[in-house]
Write a protein that holds these residues in place. Structure first.
Motif, mmCIF file in Angstrom:
data_model
loop_
_atom_site.group_PDB
_atom_site.id
_atom_site.type_symbol
_atom_site.label_atom_id
_atom_site.label_comp_id
_atom_site.label_asym_id
_atom_site.label_seq_id
_atom_site.Cartn_x
_atom_site.Cartn_y
_atom_site.Cartn_z
ATOM 1 N N LEU A 124 0.826 -1.223 0.000
ATOM 2 C CA LEU A 124 0.000 0.000 0.000
ATOM 3 C C LEU A 124 0.854 1.263 0.000
ATOM 4 C CD1 LEU A 124 -2.691 -1.013 2.668
ATOM 5 C CD2 LEU A 124 -3.003 -0.897 0.171
ATOM 6 N N LEU A 125 2.059 1.154 0.587
ATOM 7 C CA LEU A 125 2.910 2.336 0.780
ATOM 8 C C LEU A 125 4.275 2.084 0.150
ATOM 9 C CD1 LEU A 125 2.125 2.758 4.604
ATOM 10 C CD2 LEU A 125 0.988 3.971 2.703
ATOM 11 N N PRO A 126 4.381 2.040 -1.157
ATOM 12 C CA PRO A 126 5.680 1.772 -1.775
ATOM 13 C C PRO A 126 6.689 2.835 -1.381
ATOM 14 C CG PRO A 126 4.096 2.571 -3.399
ATOM 15 C CD PRO A 126 3.325 2.317 -2.129
ATOM 16 N N GLY A 127 7.923 2.439 -1.224
ATOM 17 C CA GLY A 127 8.965 3.421 -0.896
ATOM 18 C C GLY A 127 9.437 3.313 0.530
ATOM 19 N N GLY A 128 8.745 2.479 1.353
ATOM 20 C CA GLY A 128 9.266 2.273 2.715
ATOM 21 C C GLY A 128 9.120 3.514 3.559
ATOM 22 N N GLY A 129 9.717 3.511 4.757
ATOM 23 C CA GLY A 129 9.633 4.664 5.642
ATOM 24 C C GLY A 129 8.233 4.929 6.101
ATOM 25 N N HIS A 130 7.593 3.899 6.633
ATOM 26 C CA HIS A 130 6.185 4.015 7.016
ATOM 27 C C HIS A 130 6.019 4.831 8.293
ATOM 28 C CE1 HIS A 130 6.012 1.031 3.964
ATOM 29 N NE2 HIS A 130 6.208 -0.019 4.729
ATOM 30 N N ARG A 131 5.052 5.740 8.247
ATOM 31 C CA ARG A 131 4.671 6.470 9.475
ATOM 32 C C ARG A 131 3.308 5.925 9.910
ATOM 33 N NH1 ARG A 131 4.926 12.253 6.806
ATOM 34 N NH2 ARG A 131 3.791 10.941 5.284
ATOM 35 N N VAL A 132 3.314 5.192 10.984
ATOM 36 C CA VAL A 132 2.145 4.412 11.400
ATOM 37 C C VAL A 132 1.597 4.964 12.702
ATOM 38 C CG1 VAL A 132 1.423 2.149 12.272
ATOM 39 C CG2 VAL A 132 2.929 2.306 10.268
ATOM 40 N N LEU A 133 0.293 5.153 12.747
ATOM 41 C CA LEU A 133 -0.364 5.529 14.009
ATOM 42 C C LEU A 133 -1.060 4.310 14.600
ATOM 43 C CD1 LEU A 133 -2.228 8.724 14.935
ATOM 44 C CD2 LEU A 133 -3.378 6.545 15.306
ATOM 45 N N THR A 134 -0.898 4.130 15.888
ATOM 46 C CA THR A 134 -1.563 3.011 16.551
ATOM 47 C C THR A 134 -2.291 3.501 17.795
ATOM 48 O OG1 THR A 134 -1.302 0.698 17.259
ATOM 49 C CG2 THR A 134 0.351 2.278 18.045
ATOM 50 N N HIS A 135 -3.245 2.700 18.240
ATOM 51 C CA HIS A 135 -4.115 3.079 19.364
ATOM 52 C C HIS A 135 -4.124 1.943 20.376
ATOM 53 C CE1 HIS A 135 -7.340 5.557 21.033
ATOM 54 N NE2 HIS A 135 -8.106 4.503 21.161
ATOM 55 N N CYS A 136 -4.153 2.297 21.644
ATOM 56 C CA CYS A 136 -4.129 1.324 22.735
ATOM 57 C C CYS A 136 -2.815 0.544 22.705
ATOM 58 C CB CYS A 136 -5.347 0.408 22.662
ATOM 59 S SG CYS A 136 -5.645 -0.448 24.217
ATOM 60 N N ALA A 143 4.208 -3.283 13.202
ATOM 61 C CA ALA A 143 5.104 -2.117 13.284
ATOM 62 C C ALA A 143 6.511 -2.551 13.671
ATOM 63 C CB ALA A 143 4.553 -1.127 14.310
ATOM 64 N N LEU A 144 6.602 -3.536 14.566
ATOM 65 C CA LEU A 144 7.917 -4.035 14.995
ATOM 66 C C LEU A 144 8.633 -4.711 13.831
ATOM 67 C CD1 LEU A 144 9.950 -4.480 17.266
ATOM 68 C CD2 LEU A 144 8.600 -6.491 17.992
ATOM 69 N N ALA A 145 7.879 -5.449 13.019
ATOM 70 C CA ALA A 145 8.489 -6.095 11.846
ATOM 71 C C ALA A 145 9.012 -5.040 10.875
ATOM 72 C CB ALA A 145 7.459 -6.997 11.162
ATOM 73 N N ALA A 146 8.245 -3.969 10.694
ATOM 74 C CA ALA A 146 8.706 -2.885 9.813
ATOM 75 C C ALA A 146 9.966 -2.246 10.384
ATOM 76 C CB ALA A 146 7.599 -1.842 9.665
ATOM 77 N N HIS A 147 9.977 -2.054 11.695
ATOM 78 C CA HIS A 147 11.160 -1.483 12.361
ATOM 79 C C HIS A 147 12.389 -2.353 12.120
ATOM 80 C CE1 HIS A 147 13.887 -0.112 15.512
ATOM 81 N NE2 HIS A 147 13.789 -1.304 16.111
ATOM 82 N N ARG A 148 12.250 -3.645 12.301
ATOM 83 C CA ARG A 148 13.387 -4.564 12.145
ATOM 84 C C ARG A 148 13.906 -4.591 10.700
ATOM 85 N NH1 ARG A 148 10.547 -9.137 15.919
ATOM 86 N NH2 ARG A 148 11.395 -8.453 17.928
ATOM 87 N N LYS A 149 13.024 -4.257 9.758
ATOM 88 C CA LYS A 149 13.441 -4.215 8.347
ATOM 89 C C LYS A 149 13.878 -2.812 7.929
ATOM 90 C CE LYS A 149 12.269 -8.501 7.093
ATOM 91 N NZ LYS A 149 13.205 -9.492 6.515
ATOM 92 N N GLY A 150 13.913 -1.890 8.905
ATOM 93 C CA GLY A 150 14.325 -0.524 8.603
ATOM 94 C C GLY A 150 13.285 0.254 7.833
ATOM 95 N N ARG A 151 12.015 -0.164 7.953
ATOM 96 C CA ARG A 151 10.958 0.503 7.172
ATOM 97 C C ARG A 151 9.912 1.168 8.059
ATOM 98 N NH1 ARG A 151 11.716 -4.088 3.884
ATOM 99 N NH2 ARG A 151 9.699 -5.109 4.194
ATOM 100 N N LEU A 152 10.243 1.410 9.311
ATOM 101 C CA LEU A 152 9.339 2.169 10.181
ATOM 102 C C LEU A 152 9.975 3.529 10.449
ATOM 103 C CD1 LEU A 152 6.694 2.104 11.898
ATOM 104 C CD2 LEU A 152 8.170 1.584 13.871
ATOM 105 N N ARG A 153 9.403 4.542 9.800
ATOM 106 C CA ARG A 153 9.960 5.883 9.971
ATOM 107 C C ARG A 153 9.483 6.484 11.292
ATOM 108 N NH1 ARG A 153 8.444 10.406 5.533
ATOM 109 N NH2 ARG A 153 8.923 12.306 6.743
ATOM 110 N N ARG A 154 8.236 6.196 11.673
ATOM 111 C CA ARG A 154 7.711 6.751 12.931
ATOM 112 C C ARG A 154 6.529 5.921 13.394
ATOM 113 N NH1 ARG A 154 9.765 9.314 16.782
ATOM 114 N NH2 ARG A 154 11.100 10.144 15.129
ATOM 115 N N LEU A 155 6.489 5.628 14.672
ATOM 116 C CA LEU A 155 5.295 5.031 15.274
ATOM 117 C C LEU A 155 4.638 6.103 16.132
ATOM 118 C CD1 LEU A 155 3.537 2.498 15.747
ATOM 119 C CD2 LEU A 155 4.925 2.048 17.811
ATOM 120 N N TRP A 156 3.494 6.548 15.695
ATOM 121 C CA TRP A 156 2.698 7.523 16.473
ATOM 122 C C TRP A 156 1.850 6.737 17.460
ATOM 123 C CZ3 TRP A 156 4.473 12.189 15.657
ATOM 124 C CH2 TRP A 156 4.857 12.625 14.394
ATOM 125 N N VAL A 157 2.009 7.038 18.745
ATOM 126 C CA VAL A 157 1.361 6.262 19.807
ATOM 127 C C VAL A 157 0.296 7.097 20.492
ATOM 128 C CG1 VAL A 157 1.745 5.010 21.972
ATOM 129 C CG2 VAL A 157 3.486 4.925 20.164
#
Ligand SMILES: CSC[C@H]1O[C@H](OP(=O)(O)O)[C@H](O)[C@@H]1O
Length: 381
Positions: free
Chosen positions: A161-173, A190-204
């Protein structure tokens, strides 16, 4: 009864304290829970020696999160059987401890059925207790495996859904290892994306009123050295408006046959914001959270919790001047009435995809969910 089993916080704790574990000390079998009401300030394990203690822990959210509630419920039945308590009475009290997460009743039901089956074929109480424990352990193991598979399916979907990596993901609870036999549901993606270097930001999202996000998701993100930022629930809209959210990842407590999703209160507004801002809204949940027996969202019982959780700030669990440990700090005038649903329901048309261990359902339709449930049963069989 439940008692404090161990206190960590001085750096001596094991690398990872499991959310739940079965133990068999000389004095008899126990169910040990990492008390989530004490996190992140203190890592204290509760020891449950009977079903009433576990019911209290479930109701107080010392143990929480749909998949983990299922595992805890199954172990609770096994504990009652192992200690010679009335298993049917224990099962009934456990499955009624919280109404919304379908996993609780599913887990209790699996262990109870295993116990009954042994007795029905003339087995001894000891053999029946062993069967209940084996079923609880199997559910625990299956949930850990499901978490790994959901993480893989979810990351593949994010990348698609988000080609190009660097995902900015918002999560709740909170949907990490504290709700699971493994690394969780939405958080595991989100953790899997982080481990692959593709989590730019986790909004909590902080997730009022009990602050599962601020206290638990931030705790898990920090432990995993993820790039995360905490926000108040009412700041999420401004993040969407600023174009800072690429996707929303949330868990679920019950998914009805039509695809309606019950999840922590505050989830539905995120789905509306995501639709308005053309952001994927992704629900991550194991098949045990799918409930074909509940036809639609209106049929889901939403737990209503005590008003003091809203009118008081959850007090830190360490002594503070003028505040008794465990008490709340009033923020509203005494006598204020409060509306405190623990969950809300998101209609299927606002859900981009449901990610399970058996694969991804998108678009979300009753037919697609039914097919996935059938496929899952075939796999299970
Ligand atoms: C994926 S299960 C976690 C799920 O459970 C939480 O509710 P609670 O903290 O009240 O047990 C919340 O709905 C999470 O999404």
């Amino acid at each position: 009864m439940a008692d404090q089993y161990a206190r960590y916080g001085d750096g001596t704790r094991p690398a990872e304290i499991p959310a739940i574990r079965w133990d068999e000390p000389p004095e008899g079998p126990v169910l040990v829970l990492l008390d989530q009401t004490r996190l992140p300030a203190e890592e204290i394990e509760l020891v449950c020696t009977d079903a009433p203690a576990l019911v209290e822990a479930i109701r107080n959210l010392a143990v929480r999160g749909a998949p983990l509630l299922g595992i805890a419920g199954a172990y609770g039945v096994a504990l009652a059987a192992a200690r010679g308590f009335d298993v049917e009475e224990a099962a009934t009290s456990l499955e009624g401890a919280r109404p919304t997460a379908v996993n609780l009743a599913v887990g209790v039901g699996r262990a109870r059925a295993a116990h009954r089956a042994v007795l029905a074929r003339g087995g001894s109480e000891e053999q029946a207790a062993e069967a209940a424990l084996a079923e609880a352990r199997a559910l625990h193991r299956e949930d850990a495996e499901a978490s790994t598979r959901m993480a893989a399916h979810g990351l593949a979907l994010l990348d698609e859904l988000l080609p190009g990596g660097g995902h900015r993901v918002l999560t709740h609870c909170n949907t990490g290892a504290l709700v699971s036999g493994g690394e969780g549901t939405a958080f595991a993606v989100a953790l899997a994306a982080h481990r692959k270097g593709r989590l730019r930001r986790l909004w909590v999202d902080e997730t009022r009123p009990l602050l599962q996000g601020a206290r638990l998701t931030a705790y898990e993100a920090a432990r995993n050295e993820m790039a995360y930022t905490l926000l108040t629930d009412n700041a999420a809209g401004s993040l969407f408006a600023a174009g800072e959210v690429d996707a929303v990842l949330v868990g679920a407590d019950r998914i009805a046959a039509d695809g309606s999703v019950a999840n922590k209160v505050g989830t539905y507004p995120l789905a509306v914001l995501a639709r308005y801002h053309h952001v994927p809204f992704i629900v991550v949940a194991p098949v045990t959270t799918l409930d074909p027996g509940t036809p639609d969202g209106a049929s889901i019982e939403v737990e209503q919790r005590a008003g003091h959780e809203v009118t008081e700030i959850v007090a830190p669990q360490v002594p503070m001047a003028g505040v008794e440990v465990g008490g709340g700090i009033p923020v509203a005038p005494l006598g204020t009435q409060a509306y405190n649903p623990a969950f809300d329901v998101t209609p299927p048309e606002l859900v981009t995809a449901i990610v399970t261990e058996e694969g991804v359902v998108s678009p979300v339709t009753a037919e697609a969910l039914a097919e996935l449930c059938d496929r899952s049963r075939q796999v299970t069989i």
